[in-house]
Enzyme design. Structure first.
Site, PDB file in Angstrom:
ATOM      1  N   ARG A  18      36.448 -10.172   6.458  1.00 38.77           N
ATOM      2  CA  ARG A  18      35.351 -10.689   7.248  1.00 38.77           C
ATOM      3  C   ARG A  18      35.192 -12.103   7.764  1.00 38.77           C
ATOM      4  O   ARG A  18      35.323 -12.367   9.407  1.00 38.77           O
ATOM      5  CB  ARG A  18      34.142 -10.954   6.798  1.00 38.77           C
ATOM      6  CG  ARG A  18      33.966  -9.344   6.172  1.00 38.77           C
ATOM      7  CD  ARG A  18      31.740  -9.716   5.084  1.00 38.77           C
ATOM      8  NE  ARG A  18      32.429 -10.006   3.881  1.00 38.77           N
ATOM      9  CZ  ARG A  18      31.313 -10.382   3.105  1.00 38.77           C
ATOM     10  NH1 ARG A  18      30.265 -10.253   4.107  1.00 38.77           N
ATOM     11  NH2 ARG A  18      31.879 -11.148   1.804  1.00 38.77           N
ATOM     12  N   ASN A  36      29.503  -6.222   5.383  1.00 35.26           N
ATOM     13  CA  ASN A  36      30.331  -5.214   3.798  1.00 35.26           C
ATOM     14  C   ASN A  36      29.417  -4.321   3.902  1.00 35.26           C
ATOM     15  O   ASN A  36      28.262  -4.949   3.943  1.00 35.26           O
ATOM     16  CB  ASN A  36      30.725  -6.314   2.958  1.00 35.26           C
ATOM     17  CG  ASN A  36      31.990  -6.629   2.717  1.00 35.26           C
ATOM     18  OD1 ASN A  36      33.743  -6.577   3.731  1.00 35.26           O
ATOM     19  ND2 ASN A  36      31.950  -7.639   1.885  1.00 35.26           N
TER      20      ASN A  36
END
Ligand SMILES: [Zn+2]
Ligand SMILES: [Zn+2]
EC number: 6.2.-.-
Length: 736
Positions: A18, A36
């Site tokens: 990320r 996520n």
């Protein structure tokens, strides 16, 4: 201006993915978010068409070192009014297609920090970052977030929290992030004393240097450690672990030190230094007494946690025995209380820490052959990564695996998740480990199996479990299919299985099998001559019984000419065995290739009794420096099946006396050529090799080379072990 939604699958959580997306979005001046979810990493990106395209290309080409993109789905969506790019909280969905990464060995950056006196993590043994540290071993559920791990009970200090929230930090969203202020602490327990922090590490180091045995908590379980250069310490460990000869894994301070004691090629070095950091079997250069006597290799590893690295910086010795932390007959210990209780008779002290191990996972073991690393044991550093199948399973599958080297396999769609190595299910504690690991893996992977498949053998632990409507598959057919699954082998092919033993479809014990396949259908096309297994299971370790059974079968009354082979066997035992054989009591026949190795080891090396699995075969392999002219391969045809007359080969060995080296070299060549001769008769172009006997490097290399030279295509297990640890994948493939 446009906006796209990108769903990314693969190993994309717990590996700094990320922050990578975040930084990439800023680089191309995009707005949107990244998140996520259990369906994958979702990002929505908004900006100019050109920048979005550049962004997507950049993601594909520059993803973080431990990440692996399997799939990337892009859809156009409506623009939004927004500013900036955000990382937003995780979301749990019903579909789980994200792979949890395996545990990762310490990275170089963390390695520098822990040895830098100016760093706030100086000598902190639980240091980690997005590129390294525990993953599977601490994770309870997906998506992978701190609250889903055993680190949830530690609240981050302001400094750690800042790193965690800063996209420019290596610890941005590093879920196990910790430091000496806020993280788990390390302790050393010795009798009633308990030391903490640096004092604990220093005391443990002194302890080890003094020749004491110390239990050390690593990533996936405990190790039992002692100074590998101190024969007294090693002897005491062997005695208390009741492990007289089985080779012990050792950990060197660094690669440079390892190279003083071992020959290490480039491929092996790369594996040792990889994030998986397995135990690698390498050739001996200098003898370390009692570590692997009678063998010409060591199983070595390098420090893979900060705790190992710090310990070595404090130790005088530069090599430790690091063997799995279990008592004889028990399972690997991972809980602290469990370790204190079960290892107290072996270890003098305990070096442990407060980070709880949720999923137990042993060290992986590999060896290099034919230019690639190959599995003996697949566990830490690899589990729970799936193998991608060429075909999607219509129903989710549970394959239960084998008995002695157990591992199960869960399949959903085209992903096959082979579990971590469990061990020998004949040991009671491992049964519990198996069942717990099965429940945990099912939950973690979100798989609820709709069909189940097991081995034919009714005595296996897995066949005593209360599953309903279990499909069955023959042991060696499953071995063959494990290779077929990996290579998507279809049509007609020959499966050569050189194995210990497995129940045959005719109720006999098989283990040296040539199965002719047509897709997933097969028939037995050739096998090694069945030889007696007198006294049933006893002959597994009392290998002289096999020789006695064989020569009585081969020579009839004249067997007495070879009585000298048994001069070291206690007379009473010998007489009893003769009686059993003569009366046919408890005598089964087996076509096992492993047992042929045992007989030849007994004849060549005089080994009558073994203390660990494959000991005789390993010691025989150690005597084979290179292949020599083979003993004559004799075959006969019976009921449409070829039989390789191993008895004739034994006769040739016994017809004149030769050195152990000579016998080993000619016997290995015999095994290689018996495969080649049989393959020529059966005329199937594609051949897969499997079964535990192919862990023998001389045999594997020799067989592959002669088959290829003769024009055959040869297929091997690549992502799974060729022994029973990979069996479950083949069982599962049968149901796909
Ligand atoms: Zn790191
Ligand atoms: Zn902290």
């Amino acid at each position: 201006m446009l906006r796209k939604r990108i769903l990314i699958n693969g190993v994309v959580q717990g590996v700094g993915f990320r922050p990578f997306i975040y930084k990439s979005a800023l680089k191309f001046r995009l707005s949107g978010f990244v998140q996520n979810t259990s369906a994958g990493v979702i990002t929505e990106a908004q900006g100019s068409k050109e920048n979005i395209n550049k962004f997507i290309l950049f993601i594909k080409q520059n993803c973080p070192p431990q990440a692996k993109i399997e799939d990337l789905k892009i859809t156009d969506i409506k623009e939004k009014k927004e500013k900036g790019f955000l990382i937003i909280a995780s979301k749990k969905d019903n579909i789980q297609t994200v792979f949890l990464p395996p545990d990762l060995a310490m990275c170089k950056d963390c390695g520098k920090e822990i040895l830098n006196p100016k760093d706030r993590r100086f000598l902190y043994p639980l240091t980690n970052c997005t590129n390294c540290g525990p993953r599977l071993s601490i994770t309870k559920t997906l998506p992978y977030d701190r609250k889903a791990t055993t680190m949830s009970k530690f609240k981050m200090c302001p400094a750690c929290q800042k790193e965690y929230e800063s996209p420019n930090s290596r610890r941005f969203h590093a879920q196990p992030n910790a430091c000496p202020v806020c993280g788990p602490q390390v302790f050393f327990k010795f009798k009633n004393k308990n030391f903490k922090g640096l004092k604990a590490l220093k005391t443990a180091a002194v302890f080890l240097d003094k020749g004491k045995i110390t239990a050390v908590k690593s990533i996936g379980g405990y190790h039992l450690a002692c100074d590998a250069k101190n024969p007294k310490a090693v002897t005491s460990l062997r005695l208390s672990k009741k492990r007289p000869y089985k080779p012990l894994a050792i950990m060197f301070k660094d690669l440079k030190t390892a190279k003083k004691y071992c020959f290490i090629n480039k491929i092996e070095a790369r594996a040792l230094l990889s994030p998986a950091a397995p135990i690698v079997i390498v050739k001996k250069k200098k003898e370390l007494k009692l570590i692997s006597d009678n063998l010409n290799n060591y199983g070595i590893m390098l420090p893979y946690t900060p705790l190992h690295k710090i310990l070595f910086s404090l130790l005088k010795t530069d090599v430790l025995v690091m063997t799995s932390g279990n008592a004889k007959g028990g399972a690997l210990c991972s809980g602290d209380g469990e370790a204190f209780k079960k290892l107290s008779k072996i270890a003098d002290g305990f070096l442990y820490h407060e980070r709880e191990i949720y999923n137990k996972v042993d060290d992986s073991i590999m060896f290099e052959a034919l230019g690639k690393m190959r599995f003996i044991r697949r566990a830490r550093g690899f589990a729970p990564l799936p193998a991608t199948l060429a075909k999607k399973a219509k129903k989710s599958i549970l394959a239960l695996g084998a008995d002695k080297t157990a591992a199960f396999c869960l399949v959903k769609e085209n992903k096959a998740y082979l579990s971590q190595y469990i061990g020998d299910l004949n040991k009671k504690e491992n049964g519990g480990f198996y069942l717990t690991a099965l429940e945990k893996n099912k939950r973690l992977l979100g798989i609820n199996p709709q069909v189940t498949i097991a081995d034919l053998h009714p005595g296996y632990f897995t066949n005593k479990l209360p599953f309903k409507n279990v499909n069955k598959i023959q042991h060696h057919a499953a071995h063959a299919l494990s290779v077929a699954a990996e290579h998507n082998l279809k049509g007609r092919f020959l499966a050569v299985n050189l194995d210990g033993s497995g129940l045959g479809s005719d109720g006999a014990i098989w283990g040296g099998e040539f199965l002719a396949f047509n897709n997933k259908n097969w028939k037995r096309a050739a096998y090694f001559e069945p030889l007696p297994l007198p006294a049933g299971d006893e002959s597994v370790s009392e290998i002289w019984l096999l020789t006695l059974g064989a020569i009585k079968k081969i020579y009839g009354k004249d067997w007495t000419n070879y009585k000298y082979l048994f001069k070291n066997v206690p007379r009473q035992k010998f007489r009893l065995a003769l009686k059993l054989i003569d009366n046919g009591i408890n005598v089964y026949n087996s076509s096992s290739a492993g047992r042929v190795f045992d007989i030849v080891s007994h004849i060549a090396l005089g080994i009558t009794k073994t203390t660990y699995q494959a000991q005789a075969a390993m010691e025989l392999e150690a005597k084979c420096l290179r292949l020599k002219s083979p003993y004559k391969v004799v075959m006969e045809k019976q009921n449409g099946c070829y039989i390789i007359k191993t008895g004739e080969m034994l006769k040739e060995i016994l017809s004149y006396s030769r050195s152990a080296e000579e016998i080993s070299a000619r016997f290995h060549a015999y095994m290689v050529y018996s495969v080649l001769e049989t393959a020529k008769k059966l005329k199937l172009k594609n051949i897969c090799l499997s079964g535990g006997v192919f862990q023998n490097k001389v045999l594997l290399k020799g067989t592959v080379n002669v088959l290829k030279r003769a024009g055959f295509n040869v297929y091997l297990n690549e992502q799974t072990p060729c022994n029973d640890g990979g069996l479950a994948l083949g069982q599962a493939w049968n149901m796909v």
